[in-house]
Design a protein around this motif. Structure first.
Motif, PDB file in Angstrom:
ATOM      1  N   ARG A 252       0.899  -1.129   0.128  1.00  0.00           N
ATOM      2  CA  ARG A 252      -0.067   0.019  -0.142  1.00  0.00           C
ATOM      3  C   ARG A 252       0.996   1.228   0.006  1.00  0.00           C
ATOM      4  NH1 ARG A 252      -4.867   0.300   4.210  1.00  0.00           N
ATOM      5  NH2 ARG A 252      -5.394   1.855   2.693  1.00  0.00           N
ATOM      6  N   PHE A 253       0.578   1.998  -0.935  1.00  0.00           N
ATOM      7  CA  PHE A 253       1.755   3.237  -1.114  1.00  0.00           C
ATOM      8  C   PHE A 253       0.844   4.333  -0.302  1.00  0.00           C
ATOM      9  CE2 PHE A 253       3.675   1.008  -4.473  1.00  0.00           C
ATOM     10  CZ  PHE A 253       5.011   1.218  -4.316  1.00  0.00           C
ATOM     11  N   VAL A 254       1.856   5.570   0.110  1.00  0.00           N
ATOM     12  CA  VAL A 254       1.402   6.417   0.372  1.00  0.00           C
ATOM     13  C   VAL A 254       1.745   7.876  -0.888  1.00  0.00           C
ATOM     14  CG1 VAL A 254       1.474   8.773   2.147  1.00  0.00           C
ATOM     15  CG2 VAL A 254       1.659   6.234   2.772  1.00  0.00           C
TER      16      VAL A 254
ATOM     17  N   GLN B 238      -0.105  13.927  10.108  1.00  0.00           N
ATOM     18  CA  GLN B 238      -0.297  13.259  11.542  1.00  0.00           C
ATOM     19  C   GLN B 238      -1.452  12.094  11.228  1.00  0.00           C
ATOM     20  OE1 GLN B 238      -1.153  16.409  13.957  1.00  0.00           O
ATOM     21  NE2 GLN B 238       1.102  16.841  14.606  1.00  0.00           N
ATOM     22  N   ARG B 239      -2.359  12.498  10.417  1.00  0.00           N
ATOM     23  CA  ARG B 239      -3.361  11.626  10.167  1.00  0.00           C
ATOM     24  C   ARG B 239      -2.866  10.391   9.478  1.00  0.00           C
ATOM     25  NH1 ARG B 239      -6.277  10.131   5.827  1.00  0.00           N
ATOM     26  NH2 ARG B 239      -5.065  11.722   4.382  1.00  0.00           N
ATOM     27  N   VAL B 240      -2.202  10.555   8.387  1.00  0.00           N
ATOM     28  CA  VAL B 240      -1.560   9.592   7.578  1.00  0.00           C
ATOM     29  C   VAL B 240      -0.737   8.854   8.212  1.00  0.00           C
ATOM     30  CG1 VAL B 240      -0.253   8.864   5.537  1.00  0.00           C
ATOM     31  CG2 VAL B 240      -1.821  10.784   5.293  1.00  0.00           C
ATOM     32  N   VAL B 241      -0.051   9.293   9.276  1.00  0.00           N
ATOM     33  CA  VAL B 241       0.830   8.625   9.925  1.00  0.00           C
ATOM     34  C   VAL B 241       0.358   7.470  11.069  1.00  0.00           C
ATOM     35  CG1 VAL B 241       2.290   8.516  12.039  1.00  0.00           C
ATOM     36  CG2 VAL B 241       2.985   9.898  10.222  1.00  0.00           C
ATOM     37  N   HIS B 242      -1.024   7.825  11.636  1.00  0.00           N
ATOM     38  CA  HIS B 242      -1.972   7.215  12.242  1.00  0.00           C
ATOM     39  C   HIS B 242      -2.443   5.931  11.266  1.00  0.00           C
ATOM     40  CE1 HIS B 242      -1.889   9.097  16.115  1.00  0.00           C
ATOM     41  NE2 HIS B 242      -2.104  10.416  15.400  1.00  0.00           N
ATOM     42  N   ALA B 243      -2.807   6.443  10.018  1.00  0.00           N
ATOM     43  CA  ALA B 243      -3.514   5.435   9.205  1.00  0.00           C
ATOM     44  C   ALA B 243      -2.423   4.282   8.727  1.00  0.00           C
ATOM     45  CB  ALA B 243      -3.795   6.023   7.878  1.00  0.00           C
ATOM     46  N   MET B 244      -1.318   4.660   8.485  1.00  0.00           N
ATOM     47  CA  MET B 244      -0.204   3.806   8.288  1.00  0.00           C
ATOM     48  C   MET B 244       0.244   2.975   9.486  1.00  0.00           C
ATOM     49  SD  MET B 244       2.566   6.564   6.691  1.00  0.00           S
ATOM     50  CE  MET B 244       3.877   5.344   6.527  1.00  0.00           C
TER      51      MET B 244
ATOM     52  N   LEU C  43      -7.225   3.560 -10.511  1.00  0.00           N
ATOM     53  CA  LEU C  43      -6.568   2.424 -10.291  1.00  0.00           C
ATOM     54  C   LEU C  43      -5.734   2.501  -8.934  1.00  0.00           C
ATOM     55  CD1 LEU C  43      -5.011   2.157 -13.892  1.00  0.00           C
ATOM     56  CD2 LEU C  43      -6.401   0.509 -13.037  1.00  0.00           C
ATOM     57  N   ALA C  44      -5.186   3.629  -8.955  1.00  0.00           N
ATOM     58  CA  ALA C  44      -4.281   3.956  -7.329  1.00  0.00           C
ATOM     59  C   ALA C  44      -5.123   3.358  -6.233  1.00  0.00           C
ATOM     60  CB  ALA C  44      -3.722   5.264  -7.229  1.00  0.00           C
ATOM     61  N   THR C  45      -6.634   4.184  -6.309  1.00  0.00           N
ATOM     62  CA  THR C  45      -7.415   3.797  -5.234  1.00  0.00           C
ATOM     63  C   THR C  45      -7.755   2.363  -5.080  1.00  0.00           C
ATOM     64  OG1 THR C  45      -8.374   5.993  -5.411  1.00  0.00           O
ATOM     65  CG2 THR C  45      -9.721   4.394  -4.149  1.00  0.00           C
ATOM     66  N   GLY C  46      -7.882   1.757  -5.959  1.00  0.00           N
ATOM     67  CA  GLY C  46      -8.254   0.451  -6.035  1.00  0.00           C
ATOM     68  C   GLY C  46      -7.063  -0.608  -5.507  1.00  0.00           C
ATOM     69  N   ALA C  47      -5.845  -0.035  -5.739  1.00  0.00           N
ATOM     70  CA  ALA C  47      -4.823  -0.621  -5.196  1.00  0.00           C
ATOM     71  C   ALA C  47      -4.423  -0.574  -3.883  1.00  0.00           C
ATOM     72  CB  ALA C  47      -3.501  -0.427  -5.928  1.00  0.00           C
ATOM     73  N   GLY C  48      -5.292   0.484  -3.063  1.00  0.00           N
ATOM     74  CA  GLY C  48      -5.146   0.540  -1.592  1.00  0.00           C
ATOM     75  C   GLY C  48      -4.352   1.847  -1.514  1.00  0.00           C
ATOM     76  N   THR C  49      -4.194   2.768  -2.098  1.00  0.00           N
ATOM     77  CA  THR C  49      -3.106   3.832  -1.773  1.00  0.00           C
ATOM     78  C   THR C  49      -3.702   4.729  -0.637  1.00  0.00           C
ATOM     79  OG1 THR C  49      -2.530   4.050  -4.094  1.00  0.00           O
ATOM     80  CG2 THR C  49      -2.155   6.072  -2.725  1.00  0.00           C
ATOM     81  N   LEU C  50      -2.850   5.101   0.188  1.00  0.00           N
ATOM     82  CA  LEU C  50      -3.152   6.062   1.324  1.00  0.00           C
ATOM     83  C   LEU C  50      -2.981   7.510   0.719  1.00  0.00           C
ATOM     84  CD1 LEU C  50      -1.579   3.987   4.145  1.00  0.00           C
ATOM     85  CD2 LEU C  50      -4.166   4.278   3.880  1.00  0.00           C
TER      86      LEU C  50
END
Length: 247
Positions: A89-91, A123-129, A105-112
């Motif tokens: 899963r990419f950021v 900070q939100r993305v760090v928590h999601a990761m 395509l990116a969203t379907g592949a699980g991109t954050l």
């Protein structure tokens, strides 16, 4: 000859991209997560083949979640190449979500997605990761924040590495390179840096013969008391060493 080669590949690439979009729209809702991951990896491998690019991978068989992959960044091809070597899963920057065809395509592949320049969103993305890692997933980032020409590794931004500092979970360096299959020398074709346009980089890549994408996974490690800046510097040094070892 180059024009005909690139034109033929472009047609096949667009067709494969549309097939991926259709698969996401029609089938992903009925797939399990392992089935989705396998589908993304197989789609990426097939896309590289349509581009005339071979893939050389070292160490992917030992990559198991939870783990954060930290890679150098050379080209728009990097995400595709890493997906082909091992699903992750990419950021990515938030505006990719709205790009025609690429966004779905990116969203379907699980991109954050992350909003560039926003400390609160970082900070939100760090928590999601951290949540994704704690669920046993494989997450990937490009800490340089932009592409280089492949001859150097730019300084790393450390913010997103807080996800493994806070959780104590593993991180692995990944060294990417693009070389000529015949000579083993670096190929400039996929480079996307400076004033270069995306269209020009794509066309050069599709025109090239003998292009090989190399993905080399380093050993996993944990922060072990290092803060995110120290960890970022150490991981960058590891990737520099891995890149030099190939030359």
């Amino acid at each position: 000859m180059k024009f005909l080669r690139a034109s033929g590949r472009l047609v096949r690439v667009l067709g494969h991209a549309l097939h991926g979009w259709w698969t996401i729209r029609r089938h992903f809702g009925r797939m399990s997560q392992p089935e989705r991951e396998a589908a993304v990896q197989q789609w990426a491998q097939a896309m590289l083949a349509r581009m005339g690019i071979t893939l050389e991978v070292q160490g992917a068989e030992s990559v198991q979640g939870p783990v954060l992959l930290v890679a150098n960044h050379i080209s728009w091809l990097d995400i595709l190449v890493m997906h082909a070597s091992r699903y992750c899963r990419f950021v990515s920057k938030d505006d990719v979500r709205d790009w025609p065809l690429v966004g779905p395509l990116a969203t379907g592949a699980g991109t954050l997605y992350i909003e560039r320049g926003s400390r609160r969103d970082a900070q939100r993305v760090v928590h999601a990761m951290a949540d994704a890692l704690q669920q046993g997933q494989v997450v990937a980032v490009f800490p340089e924040g932009t592409t280089s020409d492949g001859t150097q590794v730019l300084p790393f931004h450390a913010n997103l590495l807080q996800s493994v500092v806070a959780t104590g979970l593993p991180v692995r360096p990944v060294a990417l390179a693009y070389v000529d299959r015949g000579t083993g020398r670096p190929s400039p074709a996929p480079i996307y840096v400076g004033d270069d346009s995306l269209g020009a980089s794509v066309w050069r890549t599709l025109s090239e013969t003998g292009l090989c994408a190399v993905v080399r996974y380093g050993e996993a490690e944990t922060a072990q008391g290092r803060d995110r800046r120290a960890l970022a510097n150490d991981l960058r040094d590891r990737i520099v060493d891995m890149t030099r070892a190939r030359r």
